[in-house]
Structures are given as C-alpha cells and as structure tokens.
Design an enzyme around this catalytic site. Structure first.
Site, PDB file in Angstrom:
ATOM      1  CE1 TYR A  75      -8.821  -4.734  -7.383  1.00  0.00           C
ATOM      2  CE2 TYR A  75      -8.499  -2.505  -8.206  1.00  0.00           C
ATOM      3  CZ  TYR A  75      -8.508  -3.872  -8.416  1.00  0.00           C
ATOM      4  OH  TYR A  75      -8.210  -4.369  -9.658  1.00  0.00           O
ATOM      5  CE  LYS A 131      -7.616   4.708 -10.077  1.00  0.00           C
ATOM      6  NZ  LYS A 131      -8.323   3.958 -11.091  1.00  0.00           N
ATOM      7  CG  ASP A 186      -3.261   2.036  -3.358  1.00  0.00           C
ATOM      8  OD1 ASP A 186      -3.147   2.990  -4.149  1.00  0.00           O
ATOM      9  OD2 ASP A 186      -3.730   0.940  -3.683  1.00  0.00           O
TER      10      ASP A 186
END
Ligand code: HOZ
Length: 438
Positions: free
Chosen positions: A152, A275, A247
């Site tokens: 994702y 994050k 990613d």
C-alpha cells in the site's frame, strides 16, 4: 463479528462521539483503517496519549501498539518533541517561504539515508509516493509502473490497485473513481516472486518507469522480503534503466535509523518517507540522487508543489525526533523487547492450539492466524480474520490497543517497558486460550 464482552471498559462516550461523527464524516472517520471495519464494533475516540499509553474519551487507559500507525517510536508526547513544537508554534504556523529548519531536517535525513542526496518535503506519505512516481515517469519518459499485491502506497490513483491496508480490509482493492486509464499502466505482481519480476522485465523492461515496493511490507501485516528479492529488483532496474522506489514510509527510522535499505544493504533510486520523519506531524519526504531530484521544478521540469510543504511545526517535530533517534538510538532496546513480545505472543498462540505465524522485523510485527508463512498477498488473504477479530476485542477488553486488522503491522515504542510487554503477553495468553477453548 464479536463485540465487547461484559468485562469490557465503559465506552459510552466513545460510542456517542462515533454516532455524532458518522453524521459528519464518511463512516465517522477521516481515514478508513480507524473505523474498525475489519473487526466489527465501534472505534474508540481518543483524548490524549502519553508514552506507551492512549487515553480514550471515557477515561480508559490502553497500552498502545498502533503508535499512530507507526510514527510514535518515541512514545506519545515525548517532552523534547513537545517542547520543539511549542517553541516553533509560538513563532508562527506557516510562512509559505523557505526556512533554515527545512535544510537542517534535510541534512539530518541525508545523513541517515545516504541514498538520499536531495529531497523534497511534502505533507504525507501519499504525496511522497505520488510525486516519486511522477518523477520516475518524467525522468525515464516511460509510463509503466510495477507494484506488488498487498503493498500500500497511500491513496494514489495509479497505485490503488490490489492495495493492502484498509483497501484490502474493506474489500475495495480497486476503488471506484480510479479510472481504467489511470491504472492501465500499473502492473501488479506477487510480492517476493523473483521469477515473476524477471519475467515482467523480460517482457516489458524497456517500458518500465519504476518499481515501487515496501522493502518490508507493513500493509498486509508484516511481511519481510525473501532472500534475494530486493537485490533482484535492484539488479533488474539498473539493467533496464528503471527507477527503483522504496516506500519506506513505515520502515524509515523504524527497522533501523537508515531504514530497510540500511538493514538489507540494498540501495533504491528514490526513497519515500513519512510517519516517524514527521515526529507525529503531517510530513512526507521523497528523495534520491541529486541529478534525479534536480528534475523537479524549478530546477527541472517535473511539477510538484505545496503551500504547507516544509511546514515549520512539522519540521520542528521531525527534527527533534530524528535527533533523539540519532543521538540516543533506541534500536537495540526495541529489538530486545520485540523479540520478547514476539516469543511471548507466538508461545501464547501455540499453547492455545491456534495455527499462527509470528512475522517480525525490528519493532514491527504481526501475529497471523494462518497455517503457512505469509510471503505474499495470496497467502495473507487465507488468514482467519474472524479469529483475528476475536483476538483483537479480547485484547481491547483488557486495555491493550492492537491494530484493528489482520493486515496492519503492530508497532511499539521506546517507552514500552519490559513489564508492559510481559503484561501484554499475559493478556494474550489468557485471551488466546479462551478463544482456543471456544
Ligand atoms: N495508512 C495507515 C495504515 N496503514 C492508516 C492511517 C490511519 O487510518 O490513520
């Protein structure tokens, strides 16, 4: 779906807050993973966090194993991070003009992740991956993108195909609104399938702009890369002039200070971060070799912009967090405690007679209720999600806040003490034994 038992903490105010929110926001939330759709029941509304704990609006205290889905590696409201934010906020919240702190943060990131020579600060992981794909296409003059099922990369149209995280949970791997045209150039392969990757390159190598992948997947639960998988991706990209994008929104500063690329010794062309790099504030990053990044406007022609990019509060939180991680690295501590937790959860599931796999890299892990190890999405999809939901609510009823889906990794922080880890394992043993007997 199971719901709270009679022993569960009082959640009345959360339930009322959810009803109110449902009238105002789709599904009552601002991001689907939070809605508890995968486990049934209603989400908790939080009022504060401190160290390893979250306090909900009814006043219940939970040991937090979500950590805001990854960012809170130092625990909630770390005093130095809070102080940095307070100092920054007193001087203004947004200027729409460059600040010196942006360069300070950029230097810190480049030192931590040497494959990043230049970078752009953006506002989220989604923005970072979206911009990275555009750069790869702009730089190569090619259209096609390889992604892996169950990975994702945020809600980027071209990547919302066979996606993990809440896209997997809610059964909408291909979202309405993502046009055929947008996803036509996205090739979806199985994660860890080296032969599949080689064959895609043999067929279409000269049309491939990039591969984008999670070097450790967190969004179908925790799935580490198989031996040789990342290396093969690197080799094929180099050979075919294709851009390799890692990613590292979840893994960056999490599995090691330098991320998964440090841990596995494989260097991508572009890295995306989010994050932890924002210390709990909205901040994303994409970066790579200077000549590649210089293709971004105004140095180059590939467009990307943002009013709040490099925001002074977000950069203050991110910088304070990275400095703490650099100067007082918690990674050995996290590794020891992660092993303790993983061993404990695994033993608890075994004693309860439940088929399971405990998969872990550093302080991210997943207890899969699955007979076979999970290397890809096909295997992840076989997990017993009903059993997971029972486990989730059993833990919640004992004030342990776990990821509300089988397809999300658990994260914990440097403030989770060995005693808290042991308490978590004790609760898991009781909950799983009860499930095993039912
Ligand atoms: N993208 C996050 C999970 N992989 C969820 C974010 C949220 O719901 O807050």
């Amino acid at each position: 779906m199971p719901v709270a038992t009679t022993n569960s903490p009082v959640r009345e105010r959360s339930h009322r807050a959810f009803e109110r929110a449902c009238g105002l926001m789709p599904g009552g939330v601002n991001s689907p993973a939070r809605a508890f759709g995968a486990v049934g029941g209603k989400p908790l509304f939080m009022q504060s966090g401190s160290g390893p704990y979250l306090i909900d609006v009814d006043g219940n205290q939970y040991v937090d194993y979500i950590g805001s889905w990854g960012p809170m590696i130092l625990g909630h409201a770390h005093p130095q991070v809070v102080d940095a934010i307070q100092q920054a906020v007193a001087k203004g919240t947004s200027f729409g003009a460059p600040t010196e702190r942006e360069s300070e943060l950029a230097e810190c990131i480049c030192q931590a992740v040497p494959s990043i020579q230049k970078l752009r600060l953006v506002n989220s992981g989604t923005e970072a991956t979206m911009s990275a794909i555009r750069l790869a296409r702009g730089a190569t003059g090619r259209d096609k993108v390889i992604k892996f099922a169950g990975n994702y990369h945020g809600h980027v149209d071209s990547l919302l195909v066979a996606a993990g995280s809440s896209a997997a949970n809610l059964g909408v791997p291909d979202s309405p609104g993502v046009t055929e045209g947008t996803s036509r150039d996205t090739l979806v392969l199985q994660y860890n399938d080296i032969a599949g990757l080689e064959s895609a390159f043999a067929d279409q190598g000269n049309q491939l702009a990039c591969i984008i992948l999670e070097p450790v997947v967190g969004n179908m639960g925790c799935v580490p890369p198989a031996e040789g998988f990342l290396q093969t991706a690197r080799q094929l990209c180099t050979q075919h002039g294709t851009v390799l994008i890692f990613d590292e929104v979840m893994t960056g500063f999490r599995v090691a200070y330098g991320g998964a690329q440090e841990l596995y010794g494989v260097t991508p062309d572009i890295t995306t971060l989010g994050k932890i790099v924002g210390g709990g504030m909205p901040l994303g990053v994409y970066g790579g070799a200077a000549d590649l990044m210089d293709q971004i406007l105004p140095a180059g022609k590939v467009f990307q912009a943002g009013t709040l990019s490099g925001n002074p509060i977000a950069t203050a939180a991110g910088l304070a967090t990275l400095k703490l991680l650099r100067d007082e690295p918690p990674y050995d501590y996290l590794e020891t405690q992660a092993q303790r937790l993983a061993d404990g959860l695994s033993a608890a599931a075994k004693d309860a007679g439940l088929e399971h796999q405990l998969q872990r890299v550093g302080s991210m892990m997943t207890l899969f209720f699955n007979a076979e190890p999970v290397h890809n999405w096909e295997q992840a999809a076989k997990c017993d999600r009903e059993l997971f939901a029972k486990y989730f609510w059993g833990m919640m009823d004992n004030n342990i806040y776990m990821p509300c889906s089988q397809f999300e990794a658990l994260f914990f922080s440097a403030t989770h003490t060995p005693e808290l880890i042991d308490r978590t394992v004790d609760v898991a043993s009781r909950v799983l034994r009860q499930i095993g007997q039912s």
